[in-house]
Design a protein around this motif. Structure first.
Motif, PDB file in Angstrom:
ATOM      1  N   TYR A  68      -9.769  -3.423   4.632  1.00 35.58           N
ATOM      2  CA  TYR A  68      -8.728  -2.925   3.748  1.00 35.58           C
ATOM      3  C   TYR A  68      -7.963  -1.770   4.376  1.00 35.58           C
ATOM      4  CZ  TYR A  68     -12.148   0.752   2.609  1.00 35.58           C
ATOM      5  OH  TYR A  68     -13.052   1.785   2.678  1.00 35.58           O
ATOM      6  N   VAL A  69      -6.809  -1.528   3.789  1.00 34.07           N
ATOM      7  CA  VAL A  69      -6.021  -0.340   4.096  1.00 34.07           C
ATOM      8  C   VAL A  69      -6.200   0.625   2.935  1.00 34.07           C
ATOM      9  CG1 VAL A  69      -3.709   0.576   4.506  1.00 34.07           C
ATOM     10  CG2 VAL A  69      -4.336  -1.678   5.410  1.00 34.07           C
ATOM     11  N   ALA A  70      -6.695   1.827   3.219  1.00 35.03           N
ATOM     12  CA  ALA A  70      -6.831   2.846   2.179  1.00 35.03           C
ATOM     13  C   ALA A  70      -5.471   3.522   1.979  1.00 35.03           C
ATOM     14  CB  ALA A  70      -7.881   3.881   2.584  1.00 35.03           C
ATOM     15  N   VAL A  71      -5.034   3.609   0.736  1.00 38.78           N
ATOM     16  CA  VAL A  71      -3.755   4.226   0.405  1.00 38.78           C
ATOM     17  C   VAL A  71      -4.021   5.579  -0.241  1.00 38.78           C
ATOM     18  CG1 VAL A  71      -1.590   3.994  -0.859  1.00 38.78           C
ATOM     19  CG2 VAL A  71      -2.696   1.964   0.100  1.00 38.78           C
ATOM     20  N   LEU A  72      -3.595   6.648   0.431  1.00 37.31           N
ATOM     21  CA  LEU A  72      -3.812   8.001  -0.062  1.00 37.31           C
ATOM     22  C   LEU A  72      -2.533   8.567  -0.650  1.00 37.31           C
ATOM     23  CD1 LEU A  72      -5.765   9.543   2.995  1.00 37.31           C
ATOM     24  CD2 LEU A  72      -6.593   7.953   1.247  1.00 37.31           C
ATOM     25  N   ASP A  73      -2.692   9.404  -1.667  1.00 36.74           N
ATOM     26  CA  ASP A  73      -1.572  10.173  -2.206  1.00 36.74           C
ATOM     27  C   ASP A  73      -1.250  11.284  -1.212  1.00 36.74           C
ATOM     28  OD1 ASP A  73      -0.335  12.499  -3.677  1.00 36.74           O
ATOM     29  OD2 ASP A  73      -0.349  11.055  -5.297  1.00 36.74           O
ATOM     30  N   ALA A  74      -0.012  11.357  -0.745  1.00 35.81           N
ATOM     31  CA  ALA A  74       0.349  12.324   0.295  1.00 35.81           C
ATOM     32  C   ALA A  74       0.396  13.756  -0.214  1.00 35.81           C
ATOM     33  CB  ALA A  74       1.694  11.953   0.915  1.00 35.81           C
ATOM     34  N   SER A  75       0.360  13.954  -1.524  1.00 35.97           N
ATOM     35  CA  SER A  75       0.361  15.307  -2.087  1.00 35.97           C
ATOM     36  C   SER A  75      -1.054  15.835  -2.289  1.00 35.97           C
ATOM     37  CB  SER A  75       1.109  15.326  -3.428  1.00 35.97           C
ATOM     38  OG  SER A  75       2.457  14.958  -3.248  1.00 35.97           O
ATOM     39  N   THR A  77       4.156   6.728   4.671  1.00 35.56           N
ATOM     40  CA  THR A  77       5.287   5.862   4.354  1.00 35.56           C
ATOM     41  C   THR A  77       6.579   6.655   4.574  1.00 35.56           C
ATOM     42  OG1 THR A  77       5.043   6.502   2.015  1.00 35.56           O
ATOM     43  CG2 THR A  77       4.054   4.412   2.703  1.00 35.56           C
ATOM     44  N   PRO A  78       7.685   5.974   4.858  1.00 33.08           N
ATOM     45  CA  PRO A  78       8.933   6.694   5.142  1.00 33.08           C
ATOM     46  C   PRO A  78       9.404   7.614   4.028  1.00 33.08           C
ATOM     47  CG  PRO A  78       9.085   4.461   5.960  1.00 33.08           C
ATOM     48  CD  PRO A  78       7.790   4.541   5.187  1.00 33.08           C
ATOM     49  N   ASP A  79       9.020   7.334   2.770  1.00 32.59           N
ATOM     50  CA  ASP A  79       9.414   8.238   1.690  1.00 32.59           C
ATOM     51  C   ASP A  79       8.477   9.440   1.569  1.00 32.59           C
ATOM     52  OD1 ASP A  79       7.115   7.231   0.490  1.00 32.59           O
ATOM     53  OD2 ASP A  79       8.163   6.147  -1.100  1.00 32.59           O
ATOM     54  N   GLY A  80       7.420   9.467   2.367  1.00 29.90           N
ATOM     55  CA  GLY A  80       6.519  10.608   2.377  1.00 29.90           C
ATOM     56  C   GLY A  80       5.539  10.679   1.231  1.00 29.90           C
ATOM     57  N   ARG A  81       5.458   9.654   0.404  1.00 29.39           N
ATOM     58  CA  ARG A  81       4.624   9.705  -0.790  1.00 29.39           C
ATOM     59  C   ARG A  81       3.202   9.197  -0.586  1.00 29.39           C
ATOM     60  NH1 ARG A  81       8.869   7.511  -5.449  1.00 29.39           N
ATOM     61  NH2 ARG A  81      10.398   9.235  -5.241  1.00 29.39           N
ATOM     62  N   GLN A  82       3.018   8.310   0.383  1.00 30.37           N
ATOM     63  CA  GLN A  82       1.702   7.720   0.608  1.00 30.37           C
ATOM     64  C   GLN A  82       1.306   7.856   2.079  1.00 30.37           C
ATOM     65  OE1 GLN A  82       2.051   3.611  -0.579  1.00 30.37           O
ATOM     66  NE2 GLN A  82       2.252   4.088  -2.765  1.00 30.37           N
ATOM     67  N   VAL A  83      -0.003   7.795   2.300  1.00 27.96           N
ATOM     68  CA  VAL A  83      -0.546   7.691   3.651  1.00 27.96           C
ATOM     69  C   VAL A  83      -1.412   6.445   3.685  1.00 27.96           C
ATOM     70  CG1 VAL A  83      -1.916   8.787   5.454  1.00 27.96           C
ATOM     71  CG2 VAL A  83      -0.570  10.203   3.885  1.00 27.96           C
ATOM     72  N   TRP A  84      -1.084   5.518   4.576  1.00 26.46           N
ATOM     73  CA  TRP A  84      -1.879   4.308   4.722  1.00 26.46           C
ATOM     74  C   TRP A  84      -2.842   4.499   5.886  1.00 26.46           C
ATOM     75  CZ3 TRP A  84       1.082  -0.935   3.871  1.00 26.46           C
ATOM     76  CH2 TRP A  84       1.723  -0.895   2.628  1.00 26.46           C
TER      77      TRP A  84
END
Length: 489
Positions: free
Chosen positions: A153-160, A138-145
Motif C-alpha cells: 500500500y501507499v500510506a497517505v499522510l496529512d501534510a499539516s 502532492t502538488p497542492d501540498g496537502r498530502q504526503v504519499w
C-alpha cells in the motif's frame, strides 16, 4: 577567408526571444513547465539521504560547499541495540511545494522524518509500515504519499499534522511515486511486481496500469510538460517511458545498463532531457525526451544513485553511493563541474530552491565526523574476463566497516561469493564474506560488515603475511570455484 553566414530576421528574433525570456524553457521537476526557473543562489540547498551514516548532508550549491549534516541516527554497532531510538538506513527523500519541509524516509526504522529546511531540525517523525522507500508531497501540498515497499500500500499522510489518514491498496512492493505536474495523477511503480499503477489523486482510485519489463523499479519521474513518465528497472538495466495521460500507453524501452538507478528530468535552452544514473557503469546517460535518442554519456564516479536538477536546469546533482561524494553536472555542456564530499552511501538526492529564505541556514548542522572516512577498492576481471569492474567501498563505523560492492560484469542469474583470498591472484583457500545471486544484467549490490579494512589494507612489519585480498568467485552446489574477479593492486 572567413565567411560569416547571413542570419534571417526571424532567426535573429527567435534567438533574442530565447535570451530575453528564460521562461520559454522554464520549470524543473517535480514542478510544471509553466513554473519560472529559479537561479542558483545561497538560498538553495542540495540534500542527500545517506544510508550507512544515517545522515542527511546539506550543500550550498552557490559555491558547492558542504555545510554539514543532519544526524538522524547512529552508525553501527550502536544501532544494533534493542533500545535504539534513532533512524536506520536513511534512504528516501521528497520536499514540500513551498520548499520549507524535507521528508526523509528511513527504511530500517519504518519512518518519515519531516525536517524544517530553515533550521535543519526534525519537527515530526511519522512511523508507517514495513520498509517504506520514498515520500512525496502532492502538488497542492496537502498530502504526503509514502510507498510502503515491504507491504502492499501507499500510506497517505496529512501534510499539516503528519498523521496517516488512509491507505491506497496496490500490488505488493510499491517502489516509488511521483505526481503529474497538474496534481491529477499519482504514478506508483513496483519493486516486487511488474506493474506500475496510475492513481487518481482526487479519489485514490487506480485508473491505469502499465506493464513493467521487470519487477524491480526503484525510481520514477514525470516530465514538467505533463506528457511523459520515465521509470527505471534496476534488475534488468532498462528505462521505460509511458504517456502521462490516458490511455497511459508505453512509448519506449531503453537499454541503459547494469544497476540502472534513478531518473530525473531537466529543461534548459537545448530542450527537455532525461538523466539516468547507471551504477554498474559509473555513468549518467542523457536522453532527449522528444525522440528518446541518447545525447550524452557522463563518467561521474563510483556507483551513481540519486540525482536532481537545480531550479534553473543549469545543473544536475548526483549522489555517488560508493564514493561518498556529490557530483555536479553542467547540463549545457554535460560535463562534470564539481565534486563535494558528503556522508556514507548517498541514496536519494533533492535540490530545493530557496529552501532557506533568510540567514545562512547552518543552524543545528554537525560535521561529517566518522561518516567522512571511507576506503575504495576495485576488483578487476581475471585474464580474458572482459573489462567491467566492480567497485567496493569500506564505510567506517568506528572499529567496523560496512562493505558495499557494486558488482558488474558477471553471468546473469548465477550464484557467486565475495570473499577473502590469501594471495593476490585469488589462489588458495577463500573465506566467504557474502553469497549473492546476480540479476538478469549480471550485476548485484553486495554488503558485509566487519573489520574488513584491517584485512585488505597492507600491514607493515611482522604482520605483512596477514594481508588478504578481495575476490569474486562462482559457487556451484556449495563449492567455490576459481575467482573471476580479483582485487586491483
Amino acid at each position: 577567408m572567413k565567411i560569416t553566414p547571413k542570419i534571417s530576421f526571424r532567426a535573429a528574433l527567435a534567438a533574442f526571444a530565447i535570451a530575453a525570456a528564460p521562461l520559454a524553457f522554464a520549470g524543473q521537476a517535480p514542478g510544471a513547465a509553466a513554473a519560472p526557473d529559479i537561479a542558483v543562489s545561497h538560498r538553495d540547498r542540495v540534500y542527500a539521504a545517506e544510508q550507512f551514516s544515517n545522515t542527511v548532508s546539506v550543500i550550498d550549491p552557490a559555491d558547492n560547499r558542504l555545510l554539514g549534516v543532519i544526524r538522524l541516527g547512529d552508525p553501527a554497532p550502536a544501532n544494533f541495540s534493542p533500545l535504539y531510538k534513532g533512524q536506520l538506513l536513511v534512504h528516501g527523500m521528497g520536499f514540500s511545494p513551498d520548499h520549507r519541509t524535507l521528508a526523509v524516509v528511513s527504511i530500517g526504522s519504518n519512518s518519515v522524518a519531516f525536517i524544517d529546511t530553515q533550521t535543519n531540525t526534525v519537527k515530526h517523525v511519522t512511523y508507517v509500515g514495513r520498509s517504506p522507500h520514498e515520500a512525496f508531497f502532492t502538488p497542492d501540498g496537502r498530502q504526503v504519499w509514502v510507498t510502503v515497499r515491504g507491504e502492499d500500500y501507499v500510506a497517505v499522510l496529512d501534510a499539516s499534522t503528519f498523521e496517516e489518514k488512509t491507505r491506497i491498496k496496490v500490488p505488493a512492493g510499491p517502489g516509488m511515486q511521483i505526481f503529474s505536474p497538474d496534481g491529477r495523477y499519482g504514478y506508483v511503480c513496483s519493486s516486487f511486481n511488474p506493474e506500475t499503477e496510475v492513481i487518481s489523486v482526487a479519489d485514490h482510485k487506480i485508473v491505469g496500469k502499465i506493464a513493467q519489463a521487470s519487477p524491480f523499479c526503484p525510481n520514477i519521474a514525470a516530465t514538467p510538460d505533463g506528457k511523459q513518465v520515465w521509470f527505471t528497472l534496476k534488475d534488468v538495466g532498462k528505462t521505460q517511458v509511458f504517456e502521462a495521460r490516458p490511455p497511459f500507453a508505453l512509448l519506449k524501452t531503453i537499454d541503459t545498463g547494469p544497476i540502472t538507478n534513478h531518473v530525473n528530468i531537466v529543461r534548459n535552452a537545448k530542450g527537455q532531457f532525461a538523466y539516468v544514473t547507471v551504477g554498474g557503469l559509473n555513468e549518467v546517460k542523457v536522453f532527449n525526451t522528444g525522440d528518446f535518442s541518447q545525447v550524452a554519456t557522463i563518467a561521474v564516479g563510483s556507483l551513481p544513485h540519486g540525482l536532481w536538477p537545480s531550479g534553473d536546469g543549469s545543473r544536475v546533482y548526483v549522489g555517488l553511493e560508493n564514493a561518498d561524494a556529490m557530483a555536479v553536472i553542467d547540463t549545457l555542456s554535460n560535463t562534470l563541474s564539481a565534486s563535494v564530499p558528503i556522508g556514507q552511501a548517498p541514496q536519494a538526492v533533492a535540490y530545493v530552491p530557496e529552501a532557506v529564505p533568510e540567514g545562512d541556514g547552518t543552524a543545528n548542522l554537525q560535521p561529517l565526523g566518522v561518516a567522512g572516512r571511507a576506503a575504495q577498492i576495485v576488483l578487476v576481471p581475471r585474464e580474458g574476463g572482459g573489462d567491467t569492474r566492480t567497485s567496493v567501498t569500506l564505510f567506517d563505523q568506528g572499529l567496523l566497516q560496512v562493505m558495499q560492492a557494486a558488482v558488474a560484469g558477471l553471468q546473469p542469474k548465477r550464484p557467486y561469493i565475495l570473499g577473502l583470498a590469501g594471495h593476490a591472484d585469488g589462489s588458495g583457500p577463500i573465506d566467504v564474506l557474502s553469497r549473492f545471486m546476480t540479476n538478469p544484467a549480471g550485476a548485484a549490490i553486495v554488503n558485509a560488515l566487519g573489520q574488513i579494512r584491517q584485512a585488505v589494507s597492507a600491514p607493515s612489519g611482522a604482520g605483512a603475511n596477514e594481508r588478504r585480498y578481495l575476490v569474486i568467485a562462482p559457487e556451484t552446489d556449495g563449492k567455490v570455484g576459481e575467482p573471476v574477479q580479483t582485487q586491483a593492486l
